[in-house]
Design an enzyme around this catalytic site. Structure first.
Site: not given
Ligand code: ADP
Ligand code: MG
Length: 333
Positions: A37-39, A42, A44, A159, A161, A164, A177, A196
């Site tokens: 996934g992406r933020g 960032s 992931v 946050d 939702k 998250n 998150d 959000t």
């Molecule tokens: P940001 O703070 O940039 O929103 P997140 O921590 O929410 O980043 O991570 C972005 C996305 O990555 C998440 O919405 C999810 O889809 C994926 N992700 C994050 N952590 C995990 C995890 N521990 N296991 C699987 N997917 C994850």
């Molecule tokens: Mg997030």
């Protein structure tokens, strides 16, 4: 106004650009795999710990100043370090994502988390599918438990939702998150806007509109839990308007309805709990601790603890995800 930025960056992959030297610490111990996934800033990825063979999720944050301003890089650095520090304080709870490891280089941060193999709760749902009350109860129970735990330690998430909340398996979900999470010393209030749009509490929005607004505290998380519970049962969000400023106004007034047909089949207890969570008056809003004792939660004691999240294979889910996956950048009105 409030500027909404889409968090999907299909065309950039910053995590590919770090040098071997920079990632040596992390790379020595882990093998990186596919993107999960992406933020906003960032990426992931799944990763495997070489020593144990165990799978984890690593959040790679670009904190270099090549593609972003010094201020932005500094903010990301602080946000990620704070996220890791807060998660270390919350390590004991089953409803909160576990932090496993952390590496820092001048250009990148690597925060290694417990792996949530089933991904975002958001992706398990879509606009046409609702969750039964029984399933919603088992999901909400875990969220109330986790939020009660962090609030008892004076930590607010800010946050909460569906994006998250991550799924470990068909039973267990975790809150993740913690980038916006912070500690609120007892008696103090916060004023900065983060979260959000559709999940923002009225008191958070008020802080942006009026200089003399009181500020907000832990209760913003319960408001977001109200939005989540409503969305689980309805299949759509309680507050929506295509014009964002109008949506924020509707939230401030706490105007939502149990209008559509599906609400006829939903119990009064569920509606009562949602109403107590989506209570504009902060002093009257129910706490997570009180939620656990609410009559809607009582049947859980008699149930076998299994949660099955309906899997929906529908293209509109992905579209909906893209549409709603937004984060807020704060600007004063
Ligand atoms: P940001 O703070 O940039 O929103 P997140 O921590 O929410 O980043 O991570 C972005 C996305 O990555 C998440 O919405 C999810 O889809 C994926 N992700 C994050 N952590 C995990 C995890 N521990 N296991 C699987 N997917 C994850
Ligand atoms: Mg997030």
């Amino acid at each position: 106004g409030v500027l909404v930025v889409d968090t999907d960056h299909e065309d950039s992959d910053d995590s590919q650009h770090y040098s071997h030297q920079e990632e040596q610490g992390f790379n020595a111990a882990y093998e990186s795999k596919e993107v999960l996934g992406r933020g906003l800033a960032s990426t992931v990825r799944r990763c495997i710990e070489k020593g144990s063979g165990q799978h984890f999720a690593v959040k790679i944050v670009d904190v270099s100043t090549e593609k972003q301003s010094e201020n932005e890089a500094k903010r990301l650095l602080e946000e990620t370090i704070s996220e890791v520090a807060i998660l270390r304080q919350l390590i004991g709870h089953p409803s909160i994502i576990k932090i496993h490891d952390f590496y820092q280089t001048p250009s990148f941060l690597f925060a290694v988390f417990e792996m949530a193999p089933k991904g975002e709760l958001f992706d398990q749902l879509n606009a046409t599918v609702t969750v039964s009350e029984k399933k919603a109860r088992r999901l909400m129970k875990q969220l109330f438990d986790g939020v009660e735990y962090m609030h008892a330690r004076h930590i607010v998430h800010r946050d909460l939702k569906l994006e998250n909340i991550l799924c470990i398996d068909d039973e267990r979900i975790v809150i993740s998150d913690f980038g916006f999470a912070t500690r609120i010393p007892p008696g103090q209030k916060l004023r900065d806007l983060c979260g959000t749009p559709g999940y923002l509490a009225p008191e958070t929005i008020r802080c942006q509109m009026y200089d003399n607004a009181e500020g907000y505290s832990l209760e913003v998380d319960e408001w977001a839990l109200g939005v989540i519970m409503y969305t689980l049962l309805a299949g759509y969000a309680p507050f929506y308007h295509r014009k964002q400023l109008m949506m924020l106004r509707i939230i401030q007034q706490g105007k939502y309805e149990f209008r559509n047909e599906q609400w006829n089949n939903i119990t009064g207890e569920a509606k009562n709990l949602i109403a107590q969570l989506l209570q504009v008056d902060v002093t009257k809003r129910i706490s997570s601790k009180e939620c656990l004792a609410h009559e809607w939660m009582i049947p859980i004691a008699q149930q076998v603890p299994t949660v099955e999240i309906e899997k929906v294979k529908d293209q509109s889910g992905e579209r909906a995800r893209k549409r709603f996956k937004t984060a807020i950048i704060w600007v004063r009105f």
